[in-house]
Write a protein that holds these residues in place. Structure first.
Motif, PDB file in Angstrom:
ATOM      1  N   VAL A 108       0.850  -1.186   0.000  1.00  0.00           N
ATOM      2  CA  VAL A 108       0.000   0.000   0.000  1.00  0.00           C
ATOM      3  C   VAL A 108       0.889   1.240   0.000  1.00  0.00           C
ATOM      4  O   VAL A 108       1.766   1.385   0.861  1.00  0.00           O
ATOM      5  N   THR A 109       0.651   2.120  -0.955  1.00  0.00           N
ATOM      6  CA  THR A 109       1.400   3.376  -1.017  1.00  0.00           C
ATOM      7  C   THR A 109       0.412   4.526  -0.898  1.00  0.00           C
ATOM      8  O   THR A 109      -0.318   4.851  -1.854  1.00  0.00           O
ATOM      9  N   LEU A 110       0.355   5.120   0.288  1.00  0.00           N
ATOM     10  CA  LEU A 110      -0.494   6.284   0.509  1.00  0.00           C
ATOM     11  C   LEU A 110       0.140   7.505  -0.147  1.00  0.00           C
ATOM     12  O   LEU A 110       1.362   7.543  -0.358  1.00  0.00           O
ATOM     13  N   PRO A 111      -0.644   8.540  -0.490  1.00  0.00           N
ATOM     14  CA  PRO A 111      -0.075   9.745  -1.109  1.00  0.00           C
ATOM     15  C   PRO A 111       1.039  10.335  -0.252  1.00  0.00           C
ATOM     16  O   PRO A 111       0.884  10.525   0.953  1.00  0.00           O
ATOM     17  N   ARG A 112       2.177  10.572  -0.881  1.00  0.00           N
ATOM     18  CA  ARG A 112       3.345  11.192  -0.242  1.00  0.00           C
ATOM     19  C   ARG A 112       3.848  10.374   0.953  1.00  0.00           C
ATOM     20  O   ARG A 112       4.409  10.906   1.892  1.00  0.00           O
ATOM     21  N   ARG A 113       3.640   9.077   0.924  1.00  0.00           N
ATOM     22  CA  ARG A 113       4.137   8.188   1.971  1.00  0.00           C
ATOM     23  C   ARG A 113       4.956   7.070   1.354  1.00  0.00           C
ATOM     24  O   ARG A 113       4.834   6.759   0.173  1.00  0.00           O
ATOM     25  N   ARG A 114       5.793   6.457   2.186  1.00  0.00           N
ATOM     26  CA  ARG A 114       6.545   5.296   1.739  1.00  0.00           C
ATOM     27  C   ARG A 114       5.626   4.082   1.655  1.00  0.00           C
ATOM     28  O   ARG A 114       4.678   3.973   2.428  1.00  0.00           O
ATOM     29  N   PRO A 115       5.923   3.170   0.755  1.00  0.00           N
ATOM     30  CA  PRO A 115       5.090   1.960   0.661  1.00  0.00           C
ATOM     31  C   PRO A 115       5.133   1.156   1.959  1.00  0.00           C
ATOM     32  O   PRO A 115       6.150   1.135   2.663  1.00  0.00           O
ATOM     33  N   GLN A 116       4.022   0.515   2.281  1.00  0.00           N
ATOM     34  CA  GLN A 116       3.952  -0.391   3.417  1.00  0.00           C
ATOM     35  C   GLN A 116       3.222  -1.650   2.986  1.00  0.00           C
ATOM     36  O   GLN A 116       2.389  -1.620   2.085  1.00  0.00           O
ATOM     37  N   ARG A 117       3.549  -2.764   3.628  1.00  0.00           N
ATOM     38  CA  ARG A 117       2.971  -4.038   3.228  1.00  0.00           C
ATOM     39  C   ARG A 117       1.907  -4.471   4.230  1.00  0.00           C
ATOM     40  O   ARG A 117       2.167  -4.552   5.431  1.00  0.00           O
ATOM     41  N   LEU A 118       0.705  -4.749   3.726  1.00  0.00           N
ATOM     42  CA  LEU A 118      -0.328  -5.359   4.553  1.00  0.00           C
ATOM     43  C   LEU A 118      -0.052  -6.849   4.625  1.00  0.00           C
ATOM     44  O   LEU A 118       0.094  -7.515   3.600  1.00  0.00           O
ATOM     45  N   SER A 150      -6.139  -4.947   7.842  1.00  0.00           N
ATOM     46  CA  SER A 150      -6.975  -3.919   7.220  1.00  0.00           C
ATOM     47  C   SER A 150      -6.345  -2.550   7.426  1.00  0.00           C
ATOM     48  O   SER A 150      -5.613  -2.328   8.397  1.00  0.00           O
ATOM     49  N   LEU A 151      -6.674  -1.618   6.530  1.00  0.00           N
ATOM     50  CA  LEU A 151      -6.146  -0.264   6.636  1.00  0.00           C
ATOM     51  C   LEU A 151      -7.114   0.698   5.974  1.00  0.00           C
ATOM     52  O   LEU A 151      -7.624   0.439   4.881  1.00  0.00           O
ATOM     53  N   ALA A 152      -7.393   1.830   6.640  1.00  0.00           N
ATOM     54  CA  ALA A 152      -8.175   2.901   6.040  1.00  0.00           C
ATOM     55  C   ALA A 152      -7.245   3.754   5.183  1.00  0.00           C
ATOM     56  O   ALA A 152      -6.170   4.155   5.643  1.00  0.00           O
ATOM     57  N   VAL A 153      -7.623   4.027   3.928  1.00  0.00           N
ATOM     58  CA  VAL A 153      -6.733   4.707   2.988  1.00  0.00           C
ATOM     59  C   VAL A 153      -7.415   5.934   2.398  1.00  0.00           C
ATOM     60  O   VAL A 153      -8.623   6.137   2.540  1.00  0.00           O
ATOM     61  N   LEU A 154      -6.605   6.748   1.713  1.00  0.00           N
ATOM     62  CA  LEU A 154      -7.048   8.016   1.135  1.00  0.00           C
ATOM     63  C   LEU A 154      -7.112   7.919  -0.386  1.00  0.00           C
ATOM     64  O   LEU A 154      -6.464   7.043  -0.985  1.00  0.00           O
ATOM     65  N   PRO A 155      -7.848   8.832  -1.030  1.00  0.00           N
ATOM     66  CA  PRO A 155      -7.772   8.907  -2.493  1.00  0.00           C
ATOM     67  C   PRO A 155      -6.327   9.131  -2.933  1.00  0.00           C
ATOM     68  O   PRO A 155      -5.566   9.854  -2.288  1.00  0.00           O
ATOM     69  N   GLY A 156      -5.960   8.524  -4.028  1.00  0.00           N
ATOM     70  CA  GLY A 156      -4.582   8.585  -4.498  1.00  0.00           C
ATOM     71  C   GLY A 156      -3.734   7.425  -4.023  1.00  0.00           C
ATOM     72  O   GLY A 156      -2.607   7.248  -4.492  1.00  0.00           O
ATOM     73  N   THR A 157      -4.248   6.625  -3.106  1.00  0.00           N
ATOM     74  CA  THR A 157      -3.520   5.451  -2.632  1.00  0.00           C
ATOM     75  C   THR A 157      -3.427   4.418  -3.750  1.00  0.00           C
ATOM     76  O   THR A 157      -4.376   4.186  -4.493  1.00  0.00           O
ATOM     77  N   ARG A 158      -2.243   3.777  -3.866  1.00  0.00           N
ATOM     78  CA  ARG A 158      -2.025   2.724  -4.853  1.00  0.00           C
ATOM     79  C   ARG A 158      -1.831   1.402  -4.120  1.00  0.00           C
ATOM     80  O   ARG A 158      -1.098   1.336  -3.133  1.00  0.00           O
ATOM     81  N   LEU A 159      -2.488   0.363  -4.628  1.00  0.00           N
ATOM     82  CA  LEU A 159      -2.456  -0.961  -4.014  1.00  0.00           C
ATOM     83  C   LEU A 159      -1.845  -1.938  -5.010  1.00  0.00           C
ATOM     84  O   LEU A 159      -2.387  -2.152  -6.104  1.00  0.00           O
ATOM     85  N   ASP A 160      -0.707  -2.519  -4.644  1.00  0.00           N
ATOM     86  CA  ASP A 160       0.017  -3.453  -5.517  1.00  0.00           C
ATOM     87  C   ASP A 160      -0.188  -4.863  -4.979  1.00  0.00           C
ATOM     88  O   ASP A 160       0.274  -5.201  -3.885  1.00  0.00           O
ATOM     89  N   ILE A 161      -0.901  -5.709  -5.743  1.00  0.00           N
ATOM     90  CA  ILE A 161      -1.152  -7.075  -5.287  1.00  0.00           C
ATOM     91  C   ILE A 161      -0.270  -8.091  -6.006  1.00  0.00           C
ATOM     92  O   ILE A 161      -0.410  -9.296  -5.769  1.00  0.00           O
ATOM     93  N   GLY A 162       0.634  -7.618  -6.850  1.00  0.00           N
ATOM     94  CA  GLY A 162       1.593  -8.504  -7.492  1.00  0.00           C
ATOM     95  C   GLY A 162       1.378  -8.647  -8.988  1.00  0.00           C
ATOM     96  O   GLY A 162       0.280  -8.417  -9.515  1.00  0.00           O
ATOM     97  N   ASP A 163       2.457  -9.042  -9.699  1.00  0.00           N
ATOM     98  CA  ASP A 163       2.426  -9.246 -11.150  1.00  0.00           C
ATOM     99  C   ASP A 163       1.944  -8.014 -11.895  1.00  0.00           C
ATOM    100  O   ASP A 163       1.233  -8.115 -12.911  1.00  0.00           O
ATOM    101  N   GLY A 164       2.314  -6.823 -11.372  1.00  0.00           N
ATOM    102  CA  GLY A 164       1.968  -5.580 -12.042  1.00  0.00           C
ATOM    103  C   GLY A 164       0.527  -5.143 -11.891  1.00  0.00           C
ATOM    104  O   GLY A 164       0.097  -4.188 -12.549  1.00  0.00           O
ATOM    105  N   ASN A 165      -0.231  -5.793 -11.040  1.00  0.00           N
ATOM    106  CA  ASN A 165      -1.626  -5.423 -10.830  1.00  0.00           C
ATOM    107  C   ASN A 165      -1.718  -4.316  -9.782  1.00  0.00           C
ATOM    108  O   ASN A 165      -1.533  -4.557  -8.585  1.00  0.00           O
ATOM    109  N   LEU A 219      -9.773   6.350  -6.022  1.00  0.00           N
ATOM    110  CA  LEU A 219     -10.118   7.615  -6.665  1.00  0.00           C
ATOM    111  C   LEU A 219     -10.923   8.501  -5.735  1.00  0.00           C
ATOM    112  O   LEU A 219     -11.568   8.008  -4.781  1.00  0.00           O
ATOM    113  N   PRO A 220     -10.927   9.817  -5.957  1.00  0.00           N
ATOM    114  CA  PRO A 220     -11.719  10.741  -5.110  1.00  0.00           C
ATOM    115  C   PRO A 220     -13.198  10.429  -5.213  1.00  0.00           C
ATOM    116  O   PRO A 220     -13.662   9.669  -6.057  1.00  0.00           O
ATOM    117  N   THR A 221     -13.972  11.071  -4.321  1.00  0.00           N
ATOM    118  CA  THR A 221     -15.411  10.857  -4.287  1.00  0.00           C
ATOM    119  C   THR A 221     -16.073  11.470  -5.511  1.00  0.00           C
ATOM    120  O   THR A 221     -15.510  12.363  -6.175  1.00  0.00           O
TER     121      THR A 221
END
Length: 354
Positions: free
Chosen positions: A314-324, A329-344, A349-351
């Motif tokens: 999980v990469t929150l906006p302007r934060r270092r990546p962290q691994r779940l 579970s984690l509450a996240v913000l718009p702009g967060t990127r979730l990498d589940i592997g193999d380039g996925n 997105l915002p509301t």
């Protein structure tokens, strides 16, 4: 009306983080990761919250698993002397439940992952460690008055101080999902005896002590067989919804939960509405069969790793990546990127109100 008070015993450190919302009470160990407490606190202003949605925010496995917790939500009011509540407990925590007939202590013992009980007519609650004695009913108004949010303390007191006909209280009733066909949701029958305890699968028929509640059920059966709530949920078109951008570029709104994986499956207990299932390509099998759950809970987006083998980055906006880790579970913000592997990569997105 109800009063909530908290207490820190002299010379002791606060053992618990208590979250007091308009629709629920929750207790977590003081050492619980801040992000987990914040995810619950983000729902404290909600008028209605499902107990299952609250438990979904708590990691049950991995290094950050919440070993002990209590979650309490009020059910539809009745004409009895007290309000009905659902109590979910796990680990070393006790909920003392008071009614006009006396008190009883509700604990999970060694039942995993957690234990649920429905109580018919509750006039007071005390939440804290199981080693403490049950307080007399006359002391339910103890502790420093607390109006809502998160507080660190040793015990939390909740008591009805006035009972108007509407039975409104600090815990506001949480409506249940609309009734569905019996072959869609497995049902736990309502009974009139004092107690029915349903041991979880794998318990080998072990017997448990009696708890004077309506129904006690293990995890995975919460909310089954209850009547539909009297308050209708807002239509999806009326809600402010966050969105997702899937790995293939498809964008959609979080009007219902989404599950992603190589071959995603719904939860063992049917949800209403059912989650959307999105299959992603994973040539190296880095993505698990059912890898990630993403849903909007109130005004928050909550992502949950569903026991994946390789975790979720999980990469929150302007934060270092962290691994779940598995089950976290984690509450996240718009702009967060979730990498589940193999380039996925999935992007939050915002509301639709922005």
């Amino acid at each position: 009306m109800a009063r909530v008070g908290y207490l820190v015993a002299p010379g002791e450190e606060a053992e618990w983080s208590f979250v007091v919302g308009r629709a629920f009470l929750a207790a977590l160990p003081a050492a619980t990761p801040t992000a987990v407490v914040a995810a619950l606190d983000a729902l404290s202003g909600e008028q209605t919250v499902e107990a299952e949605a609250l438990v979904a925010l708590l990691p049950l496995r991995g290094d950050q698993a919440v070993a002990s917790f209590a979650v309490i939500v009020q059910r539809d009011p009745t004409d009895e002397d007290g309000v009905p509540v659902s109590v979910i407990v796990r680990g070393e925590i006790a909920v003392d439940v008071f009614s006009v007939g006396g008190s009883r202590r509700f604990v999970a013992g060694d039942i995993r992952p957690w234990l649920l009980a429905d109580f018919r007519a509750v006039t007071g609650l005390v939440i804290g460690g199981p080693g403490r004695a049950v307080v007399p009913a006359g002391l339910l108004d103890s502790g420093r008055l607390f109006l809502g949010g998160t507080v660190s303390a040793s015990r939390l007191f909740w008591t009805l101080v006035d009972q108007p006909e509407s039975m409104e209280a600090t815990i506001i009733r949480a409506p249940r999902p609309p009734a569905v066909d019996a072959d869609t949701v497995l049902r736990v029958p309502r009974v009139q005896e004092d107690t029915v305890i349903l041991p979880p699968p794998g318990s080998r028929g072990r017997r448990h002590g009696s708890v004077p509640a309506d129904v006690v059920a293990p995890a995975g059966q919460a909310g089954q067989g209850r009547q539909a709530g009297q308050e209708a949920r807002p239509a999806a078109s009326d809600r402010v919804l966050y969105g997702l951008r899937l790995p293939d570029g498809t964008e959609l709104r979080l009007d219902t939960a989404c599950r992603l994986g190589r071959h995603p499956r719904p939860a063992r207990v049917a949800e209403v509405p059912p989650p959307r299932l999105f299959e992603v390509a994973s040539p190296t099998s880095a993505v698990s069969g059912t890898h990630l759950d993403i849903r909007q809970v109130g005004d928050s987006v909550v992502v949950t790793d569903l026991g994946s083998t390789n975790g979720t980055v999980v990469t929150l906006p302007r934060r270092r990546p962290q691994r779940l880790v598995s089950g976290q579970s984690l509450a996240v913000l718009p702009g967060t990127r979730l990498d589940i592997g193999d380039g996925n990569i999935i992007e939050i997105l915002p509301t639709n109100g922005d």
